[in-house]
Design a protein around this motif. Structure first.
Motif, PDB file in Angstrom:
ATOM      1  N   GLU A 165       0.217  -1.414  -0.165  1.00 39.81           N
ATOM      2  CA  GLU A 165      -0.472  -0.170  -0.158  1.00 39.81           C
ATOM      3  C   GLU A 165       0.732   1.093   0.145  1.00 39.81           C
ATOM      4  O   GLU A 165       0.874   2.557  -0.183  1.00 39.81           O
ATOM      5  N   SER A 166       2.325   1.203   0.342  1.00 36.38           N
ATOM      6  CA  SER A 166       2.188   2.069   0.347  1.00 36.38           C
ATOM      7  C   SER A 166       4.114   1.912  -0.088  1.00 36.38           C
ATOM      8  O   SER A 166       4.974   2.534  -0.046  1.00 36.38           O
ATOM      9  N   ILE A 167       3.502   2.032  -1.785  1.00 39.57           N
ATOM     10  CA  ILE A 167       4.599   1.509  -2.680  1.00 39.57           C
ATOM     11  C   ILE A 167       5.131   2.647  -2.790  1.00 39.57           C
ATOM     12  O   ILE A 167       4.254   4.379  -2.731  1.00 39.57           O
ATOM     13  N   PRO A 168       6.062   3.817  -2.700  1.00 37.51           N
ATOM     14  CA  PRO A 168       6.726   4.355  -3.198  1.00 37.51           C
ATOM     15  C   PRO A 168       6.582   5.038  -4.835  1.00 37.51           C
ATOM     16  O   PRO A 168       6.442   3.981  -5.718  1.00 37.51           O
ATOM     17  N   ALA A 169       6.360   6.690  -5.373  1.00 37.97           N
ATOM     18  CA  ALA A 169       6.051   7.224  -6.142  1.00 37.97           C
ATOM     19  C   ALA A 169       7.091   6.579  -7.476  1.00 37.97           C
ATOM     20  O   ALA A 169       6.665   6.265  -8.059  1.00 37.97           O
ATOM     21  N   VAL A 170       8.501   6.271  -7.015  1.00 37.38           N
ATOM     22  CA  VAL A 170       9.160   6.259  -8.188  1.00 37.38           C
ATOM     23  C   VAL A 170       9.109   4.756  -8.546  1.00 37.38           C
ATOM     24  O   VAL A 170       9.184   4.400  -9.413  1.00 37.38           O
ATOM     25  N   LEU A 171       8.948   3.856  -7.450  1.00 40.43           N
ATOM     26  CA  LEU A 171       8.653   2.585  -7.654  1.00 40.43           C
ATOM     27  C   LEU A 171       7.068   2.460  -8.708  1.00 40.43           C
ATOM     28  O   LEU A 171       7.329   1.334 -10.526  1.00 40.43           O
ATOM     29  N   SER A 172       6.736   2.931  -8.099  1.00 43.34           N
ATOM     30  CA  SER A 172       4.746   3.309  -9.216  1.00 43.34           C
ATOM     31  C   SER A 172       5.506   3.607 -10.655  1.00 43.34           C
ATOM     32  O   SER A 172       4.455   2.921 -11.400  1.00 43.34           O
ATOM     33  N   LEU A 196      16.157   3.876 -17.296  1.00 45.80           N
ATOM     34  CA  LEU A 196      17.404   4.681 -16.812  1.00 45.80           C
ATOM     35  C   LEU A 196      17.495   5.774 -15.793  1.00 45.80           C
ATOM     36  O   LEU A 196      17.643   5.736 -15.056  1.00 45.80           O
ATOM     37  N   GLU A 197      16.496   6.718 -15.790  1.00 47.32           N
ATOM     38  CA  GLU A 197      16.063   7.898 -15.295  1.00 47.32           C
ATOM     39  C   GLU A 197      16.011   7.726 -13.991  1.00 47.32           C
ATOM     40  O   GLU A 197      15.846   8.034 -12.896  1.00 47.32           O
ATOM     41  N   LEU A 198      14.341   6.606 -14.329  1.00 49.05           N
ATOM     42  CA  LEU A 198      13.314   6.514 -13.506  1.00 49.05           C
ATOM     43  C   LEU A 198      15.144   5.838 -12.187  1.00 49.05           C
ATOM     44  O   LEU A 198      14.676   5.283 -10.843  1.00 49.05           O
ATOM     45  N   ARG A 199      15.284   4.548 -12.542  1.00 49.25           N
ATOM     46  CA  ARG A 199      16.958   3.759 -11.644  1.00 49.25           C
ATOM     47  C   ARG A 199      17.720   4.703 -10.664  1.00 49.25           C
ATOM     48  O   ARG A 199      18.248   4.810  -9.539  1.00 49.25           O
TER      49      ARG A 199
END
Length: 430
Positions: A165-172, A196-199
């Motif tokens: 439920e608390s999945i961070p925005a970057v992972l989403s 690449l940017e999100l990693r």
């Protein structure tokens, strides 16, 4: 004029020094002793045009010395005759665009043209092409003892992670990119750049404590799944050739080779020399994996990540998947020039076993000589340790262990037997 010759070469005399030398010989009445001009054109000269230019310039020096009164009679063109390591017959660094006959013809006819025009007697020609003479006489065979495989999940597997439920925005957002990559493979290049940017954003978030280790691992799996998907799409992904090659390199396995680059292939790290390396078995099977090679040393430079293939130089080597319980051997060819004399005892790896073989025209061969490589005791003695003293110290320590009831008498015997065997054993994995 190549990188190993010219104005800043460590060899020979400059034009100014050459004139001074002639004057010195004249004053000493010894100019009649000057009979040979020796020149260094360079090492591994791949272009015949460069050889022609170097020989032509050497001839001009020779003519000048004759005009100055030296009897001369010999001209030594040094080395430079290249070895076609890549097999591409080109003017590239690890190849050559000429044959042995071309080389000889160029040297002789260039001298002939200059000396005939200047009416100077033809000299005896000396060559010192050591590399080309001996490179083909030696090869290195080694086995692979382990492999670190990069086998990313599929995008579907990577996205099927535990609900959080608390999945961070970057992972989403990374999950969104993964989904879109799978649904729209024709825009793979854009999706890979975004991944690449999100990693990088994911890693920064982990460093600042915003996400957990588990969440970072989930994100890394997603990124690798996207990268693997784009790589499998190949040219259809829209990724440029250079970027696609870098991507494939990042997904390559690491094959751990039973060797020391510093000892057995020192040219690879000392001067960036590339040798042909190929599997020696399963040659009727298509290699399914790409890999770089890492040696047994604890030095980060102990690896090979540049290879010669039919299409040129590549950062990875096509290899077969390792099989449990089966040795996998690779061969490195054309290493006869300098490896044996350059090799040191970096990380205390000694000389390898050597087998001298005579090949016959019918394809048969004879083993002429077998020479055992250095033992651990040999190498330790090279660095001022005395193996007998080491064994005695270990024996005394084991005796004390028995007296103090830390080990049994049988354990003491087994341990000392193992220690002596190790001292007398090979420095490579057995």
């Amino acid at each position: 004029w190549t990188e190993t010759s010219g104005d800043r070469s460590s060899f020979g005399l400059s034009s100014v020094q050459l004139v001074q030398m002639v004057e010195t010989l004249k004053r000493a009445r010894m100019l009649d002793c000057l009979e040979m001009l020796h020149c260094h054109l360079g090492s591994q000269i791949p272009c015949l045009e460069d050889i022609c230019a170097g020989v032509n310039e050497a001839c001009r020096y020779y003519v000048s010395l004759v005009r100055a009164g030296a009897p001369m009679g010999y001209i030594d063109v040094g080395g430079g005759l290249a070895v076609d390591y890549s097999g591409m017959c080109s003017g590239m660094e690890h190849s050559r665009d000429y044959s042995m006959e071309d080389y000889c013809h160029t040297v002789v006819t260039t001298m002939q043209q200059v000396f005939n025009k200047e009416k100077v007697s033809h000299p005896h020609i000396v060559s010192e092409s050591g590399r080309a003479t001996v490179a083909h006489a030696s090869m290195l065979i080694f086995n692979v003892i382990d492999v670190l495989q990069f086998r990313p999940m599929s995008i579907a597997e990577a996205m099927n992670t535990e609900a959080d439920e608390s999945i961070p925005a970057v992972l989403s957002r990374l999950k969104g990119v993964a989904q879109e990559s799978r649904d729209n493979s024709h825009i793979g290049s854009f999706m890979y750049a975004r991944a690449l940017e999100l990693r990088d954003e994911l890693r920064n978030a982990f460093q600042s404590g915003e996400i957990t280790l588990k969440q970072r691992a989930q994100g890394e799996e997603l990124f690798l799944a996207i990268a693997n998907f784009v790589e499998q799409e190949g040219n259809e992904s829209g990724l440029e050739a250079d970027a696609l090659e870098c991507l494939r390199e990042s997904l390559a396995d690491i094959y751990y080779a039973n060797l020391s680059v510093f000892q057995s292939l020192p040219d690879t790290w000392a001067i960036g020399q590339k040798f042909p390396i190929v599997p020696l078995q399963r040659l009727d099977e298509q290699p399914e994996r790409s890999a770089i090679l890492s040696d047994l040393t604890c030095d980060c430079d102990g690896k090979i990540d540049a290879f010669i293939l039919a299409g040129g130089e590549q950062p990875t080597l096509p290899v077969h998947p390792m099989r449990d319980g089966e040795d996998y051997y690779l061969g490195t060819f054309l290493i006869g020039a300098y490896q044996e004399t350059l090799g040191d005892i970096h990380n205390l790896f000694g000389d390898t076993h050597i087998v001298s073989v005579r090949l016959h025209k019918d394809g048969s061969f004879d083993i002429l000589k077998e020479i055992s490589g250095d033992s651990v005791a040999d190498v330790l003695s090279y660095v001022q340790y005395k193996p007998d003293e080491l064994f005695e110290k270990m024996r005394a320590s084991a005796e004390a262990g028995v007296k103090n009831a830390r080990i049994t008498l049988r354990e003491r015997q087994d341990f000392l037997r193992l220690f002596r065997t190790a001292l007398n054993g090979y420095t490579y994995f057995e």
